[in-house]
Design an enzyme around this catalytic site. Structure first.
Site, PDB file in Angstrom:
ATOM      1  N   GLY A   1       1.231  -5.738  -7.788  1.00 56.45           N
ATOM      2  CA  GLY A   1       1.951  -6.135  -6.588  1.00 56.45           C
ATOM      3  C   GLY A   1       1.694  -5.137  -5.478  1.00 56.45           C
ATOM      4  O   GLY A   1       0.679  -4.431  -5.461  1.00 56.45           O
ATOM      5  N   GLY A   2       2.655  -5.044  -4.579  1.00 60.20           N
ATOM      6  CA  GLY A   2       2.510  -4.134  -3.431  1.00 60.20           C
ATOM      7  C   GLY A   2       2.369  -2.680  -3.856  1.00 60.20           C
ATOM      8  O   GLY A   2       1.898  -1.837  -3.076  1.00 60.20           O
TER       9      GLY A   2
ATOM     10  N   GLY B   1     -33.299   0.752  11.542  1.00 62.10           N
ATOM     11  CA  GLY B   1     -31.927   1.152  11.875  1.00 62.10           C
ATOM     12  C   GLY B   1     -31.356   2.113  10.854  1.00 62.10           C
ATOM     13  O   GLY B   1     -30.536   2.985  11.173  1.00 62.10           O
ATOM     14  N   ALA B   2     -31.819   1.958   9.608  1.00 60.50           N
ATOM     15  CA  ALA B   2     -31.297   2.823   8.554  1.00 60.50           C
ATOM     16  C   ALA B   2     -31.701   4.287   8.802  1.00 60.50           C
ATOM     17  O   ALA B   2     -30.986   5.208   8.412  1.00 60.50           O
ATOM     18  CB  ALA B   2     -31.792   2.349   7.196  1.00 60.50           C
TER      19      ALA B   2
HETATM   20  C1  HXC Z   1      12.845  -3.120 -13.900  1.00 59.11           C
HETATM   21  C2  HXC Z   1      11.248  -3.175 -15.557  1.00 59.11           C
HETATM   22  C3  HXC Z   1      10.281  -3.604 -14.629  1.00 59.11           C
HETATM   23  C4  HXC Z   1      10.686  -3.795 -13.273  1.00 59.11           C
HETATM   24  C5  HXC Z   1       9.343  -3.413 -16.536  1.00 59.11           C
HETATM   25  N1  HXC Z   1      10.612  -3.072 -16.714  1.00 59.11           N
HETATM   26  N2  HXC Z   1       9.109  -3.747 -15.267  1.00 59.11           N
HETATM   27  N3  HXC Z   1      12.508  -2.928 -15.193  1.00 59.11           N
HETATM   28  N4  HXC Z   1      11.975  -3.538 -12.960  1.00 59.11           N
HETATM   29  N5  HXC Z   1       9.824  -4.174 -12.343  1.00 59.11           N
HETATM   30  C6  HXC Z   1      11.247  -2.624 -17.951  1.00 59.11           C
HETATM   31  C7  HXC Z   1      11.364  -3.719 -18.999  1.00 59.11           C
HETATM   32  O1  HXC Z   1      12.545  -4.438 -18.817  1.00 59.11           O
HETATM   33  C8  HXC Z   1      11.396  -2.891 -20.285  1.00 59.11           C
HETATM   34  O2  HXC Z   1      12.678  -2.371 -20.442  1.00 59.11           O
HETATM   35  C9  HXC Z   1      10.491  -1.747 -19.970  1.00 59.11           C
HETATM   36  O3  HXC Z   1      10.390  -1.670 -18.538  1.00 59.11           O
HETATM   37  C10 HXC Z   1       9.095  -1.905 -20.520  1.00 59.11           C
HETATM   38  O4  HXC Z   1       8.649  -3.192 -20.165  1.00 59.11           O
HETATM   39  P1  HXC Z   1       7.963  -4.161 -21.217  1.00 59.11           P
HETATM   40  O5  HXC Z   1       7.852  -5.487 -20.583  1.00 59.11           O
HETATM   41  O6  HXC Z   1       8.688  -4.090 -22.528  1.00 59.11           O
HETATM   42  O7  HXC Z   1       6.568  -3.443 -21.416  1.00 59.11           O
HETATM   43  P2  HXC Z   1       5.126  -4.075 -21.492  1.00 59.11           P
HETATM   44  O8  HXC Z   1       5.095  -5.188 -22.487  1.00 59.11           O
HETATM   45  O9  HXC Z   1       4.181  -2.937 -21.666  1.00 59.11           O
HETATM   46  O10 HXC Z   1       4.873  -4.740 -20.062  1.00 59.11           O
HETATM   47  C11 HXC Z   1       4.857  -3.943 -18.912  1.00 59.11           C
HETATM   48  C12 HXC Z   1       4.815  -4.836 -17.650  1.00 59.11           C
HETATM   49  C13 HXC Z   1       5.937  -5.852 -17.670  1.00 59.11           C
HETATM   50  C14 HXC Z   1       3.448  -5.535 -17.631  1.00 59.11           C
HETATM   51  C15 HXC Z   1       4.876  -3.887 -16.460  1.00 59.11           C
HETATM   52  O11 HXC Z   1       7.154  -5.175 -17.947  1.00 59.11           O
HETATM   53  C16 HXC Z   1       6.076  -6.593 -16.381  1.00 59.11           C
HETATM   54  O12 HXC Z   1       5.309  -7.536 -16.139  1.00 59.11           O
HETATM   55  N6  HXC Z   1       7.035  -6.173 -15.565  1.00 59.11           N
HETATM   56  C17 HXC Z   1       7.281  -6.799 -14.296  1.00 59.11           C
HETATM   57  C18 HXC Z   1       6.223  -6.461 -13.332  1.00 59.11           C
HETATM   58  C19 HXC Z   1       6.471  -6.978 -11.950  1.00 59.11           C
HETATM   59  O13 HXC Z   1       6.366  -8.191 -11.739  1.00 59.11           O
HETATM   60  N7  HXC Z   1       6.948  -6.110 -11.078  1.00 59.11           N
HETATM   61  C20 HXC Z   1       7.188  -6.433  -9.756  1.00 59.11           C
HETATM   62  C21 HXC Z   1       5.843  -6.397  -9.067  1.00 59.11           C
HETATM   63  S1  HXC Z   1       6.008  -6.748  -7.374  1.00 59.11           S
HETATM   64  P3  HXC Z   1      13.275  -1.982 -21.870  1.00 59.11           P
HETATM   65  O14 HXC Z   1      14.696  -1.633 -21.600  1.00 59.11           O
HETATM   66  O15 HXC Z   1      13.115  -3.180 -22.741  1.00 59.11           O
HETATM   67  O16 HXC Z   1      12.482  -0.826 -22.370  1.00 59.11           O
HETATM   68  C22 HXC Z   1       6.209  -5.270  -6.733  1.00 59.11           C
HETATM   69  C23 HXC Z   1       6.420  -5.325  -5.295  1.00 59.11           C
HETATM   70  C24 HXC Z   1       6.199  -4.018  -4.681  1.00 59.11           C
HETATM   71  O17 HXC Z   1       6.210  -4.303  -7.330  1.00 59.11           O
HETATM   72  C25 HXC Z   1       6.269  -4.256  -3.245  1.00 59.11           C
HETATM   73  C26 HXC Z   1       5.867  -3.073  -2.471  1.00 59.11           C
HETATM   74  C27 HXC Z   1       5.719  -3.453  -1.076  1.00 59.11           C
END
Ligand code: HXC
Length: 508
Positions: free
Chosen positions: A169-170, A404-405
């Site tokens: 994501g971002g 040019g290079a």
């Molecule tokens: C809160 C989160 C989290 C999140 C993961 N966790 N991502 N908690 N916010 N964004 C937590 C899970 O609940 C879990 O908690 C622990 O972290 C580990 O995650 P798992 O899923 O068990 O691990 P894994 O299987 O290795 O997968 C990792 C992952 C997946 C691929 C990162 O968790 C995932 O897809 N998370 C969401 C990613 C996402 O969509 N983020 C937002 C992106 S947009 P527990 O308690 O079970 O250990 C963004 C915008 C930014 O970031 C904008 C900036 C401008």
């Protein structure tokens, strides 16, 4: 009193296990280190001072138990790499997946602010699930606070990112705005939208590795600069890069003791360029031989291989290398090589690292693909970067410098300070055959051959350019190291400023 100290020590113990032993084990099972283990590998022994260990997350969405977690998913502080100061943040995947909430962002911002006030480089070790879902817009705001600081720090202090887990994501945009990105193979990925969204929108079936793994970003997109097959090597190589960089845009260059002679001749260079001008050779032979102790740190080695960039030292001081590589696409300039080299030239110029440019370039790559995708604008980036650079610029033409290079590759006309050529140099508008075919369109085969030979004799050499002062000296290849060392020595106090402006408008 002792009770208070005991309580304090207990708190530290709690903070150090982050999200708990089970999650640490899960991290290790994936072949990953924890945030603190990474810091230990990266920094000099016992040099780490932690800041913000007792910071807690704010979200009311978290459970009581979650709110008790100390550090809010990121370990921050300062330490040393080979004796030089560095500020660092390391995301802790065991705490809410290393996701970024408000306090987590505040901790990173504090590090970036300290780095700027004190002119110290920053390293970010990224391993994060992105914006912390429970914190909503506060997390998004936190990211933007980090981005803003990355931008203001750009060109002031070196910023280096290592991606050691998810970065999606971002969240990718903070590393993208730093100077160098390292990735660990198979355990890290970066993308703006993940495989599931890709599948929905474009119907492409891709996994995370293919979409945004280390291989993709070091060979296809050019987003990452380095990748290694395990985290330890990533962190060791990060230390190596750090040694080549100054502390800031106003600090002096680091000096490294070297065990090499400044009068070293390199006889093998006399035969590096093949007699047959269409035959390739490896420009890295020249780079390695010229460098102190043959130490060359190549940047983006698997992307746009027709240009080679990286760092060497001469007389113990860092030099940025930009070199056409005849082994790939005959060393021509194309979109990717222009982008790659332009960013590197600008990095070196920001941080007062002198540039050595090695030229063997037959021109720009022709074709609809290049034109439709904007080679005009991308090629202009490299031209622009060289033209605006005020650091000492030494250029050596080994063979071809066509069209040019020729101009683009740190020519005299773009304020090249000392421009050398080997006797094998051919500085011309184009190769002899192409030139003869254009000028003598109607000549028969025999006459054309004679014209080609005639053109080669008259134009394909360094002496016309040297007679006009565009080449300062034609040098024998075996004394190249001696000559470039002398050149950079005389340029050590170079003082050249561009006219004042708010900022330039490089063709993006
Ligand atoms: C809160 C989160 C989290 C999140 C993961 N966790 N991502 N908690 N916010 N964004 C937590 C899970 O609940 C879990 O908690 C622990 O972290 C580990 O995650 P798992 O899923 O068990 O691990 P894994 O299987 O290795 O997968 C990792 C992952 C997946 C691929 C990162 O968790 C995932 O897809 N998370 C969401 C990613 C996402 O969509 N983020 C937002 C992106 S947009 P527990 O308690 O079970 O250990 C963004 C915008 C930014 O970031 C904008 C900036 C401008």
């Amino acid at each position: 009193m002792n009770k208070k100290i005991d309580h304090y020590l207990e708190q530290i113990k709690v903070a150090k296990v982050g999200g708990g032993q089970k999650r640490i084990e899960a991290q290790h099972k994936k072949g990953k280190l924890t945030a603190r283990e990474r810091i230990e590998v990266l920094l000099d022994d016992n040099s780490f001072n932690e800041i913000g260990m007792f910071v807690k997350g704010k979200s009311s969405q978290h459970t009581q138990e979650e709110r008790a977690i100390l550090g809010d998913g990121v370990v921050t502080g300062y330490g040393k790499i080979n004796g030089s100061d560095v500020l660092i943040y390391s995301q802790d995947f065991t705490v809410y997946g290393g996701s970024l909430g408000e306090e987590h962002a505040n901790k990173i911002c504090k590090i970036l602010d300290m780095a700027m006030k004190n002119r110290i480089p920053v390293i970010g070790l990224n391993d994060s699930g992105g914006a912390r879902i429970q914190e909503g817009v506060a997390a998004l705001g936190g990211y933007a606070e980090v981005f803003q600081r990355n931008v203001l720090a750009s060109g002031v202090i070196p910023q280096i990112s290592a991606i050691l887990g998810p970065c999606a994501g971002g969240a990718v945009y903070s590393p993208a705005m730093t100077d160098f990105i390292f990735m660990s193979e198979q355990t890290s990925y970066m993308f703006v939208t993940g495989p599931e969204v890709v599948k929905t929108v474009t119907h492409e079936d891709v996994n995370t590795e293919y979409l945004g793994g280390a291989n993709t970003h070091t060979t296809k997109s050019g987003v990452a600069d380095f990748s290694f097959d395990n985290e330890i090597t990533v962190l060791q190589q990060l230390r190596r890069l750090f040694d080549f960089l100054p502390q800031s845009n106003i600090s002096g260059q680091k000096f490294k003791k070297f065990n090499d002679s400044i009068n070293r001749k390199i006889p093998s260079l006399n035969t590096l360029v093949p007699q047959d001008k269409n035959k390739a050779y490896d420009i890295k032979e020249l780079i390695l031989n010229v460098a102190d102790e043959k130490d060359f740190l190549e940047v983006q080695k698997d992307f746009a291989k027709n240009i080679v960039i990286g760092f060497i030292r001469l007389e113990g001081r860092s030099i940025g290398i930009v070199a056409n590589q005849p082994l790939a696409l005959a060393g021509c300039l194309d979109i990717n090589s222009s982008r790659k080299a332009a960013r590197f030239v600008r990095f070196c110029d920001c941080f007062n690292i002198p540039l050595l440019t090695l030229v063997d370039v037959p021109g720009f790559l022709p074709g609809t693909d290049q034109e439709f995708n904007g080679i005009i604008k991308h090629g202009a980036k490299l031209l622009f970067a060289y033209a605006e650079a005020t650091v000492p610029k030494v250029t050596l033409i080994t063979r071809k410098a066509y069209g040019g290079a020729y101009d683009v590759m740190s020519s005299k006309h773009l304020r090249g300070d000392i421009n050398y050529a080997w006797p094998s140099a051919e500085i011309a508008v184009m190769g002899a055959e192409g030139a003869a075919k254009i000028i003598y369109k109607n000549a028969d085969e025999k006459a054309l051959k004679e014209h080609i030979i005639d053109y080669e004799t008259k134009f394909s050499n360094p002496y016309i350019a040297a007679s006009r002062g565009y080449i300062d000296e034609v040098i024998k290849p075996d004394i190249t190291r001696i000559k470039v060392i002398n050149a950079f020595k005389i340029l050590r106090n170079k003082d050249l400023k561009n006219p004042w402006k708010k900022h330039d408008n490089i063709p993006l």
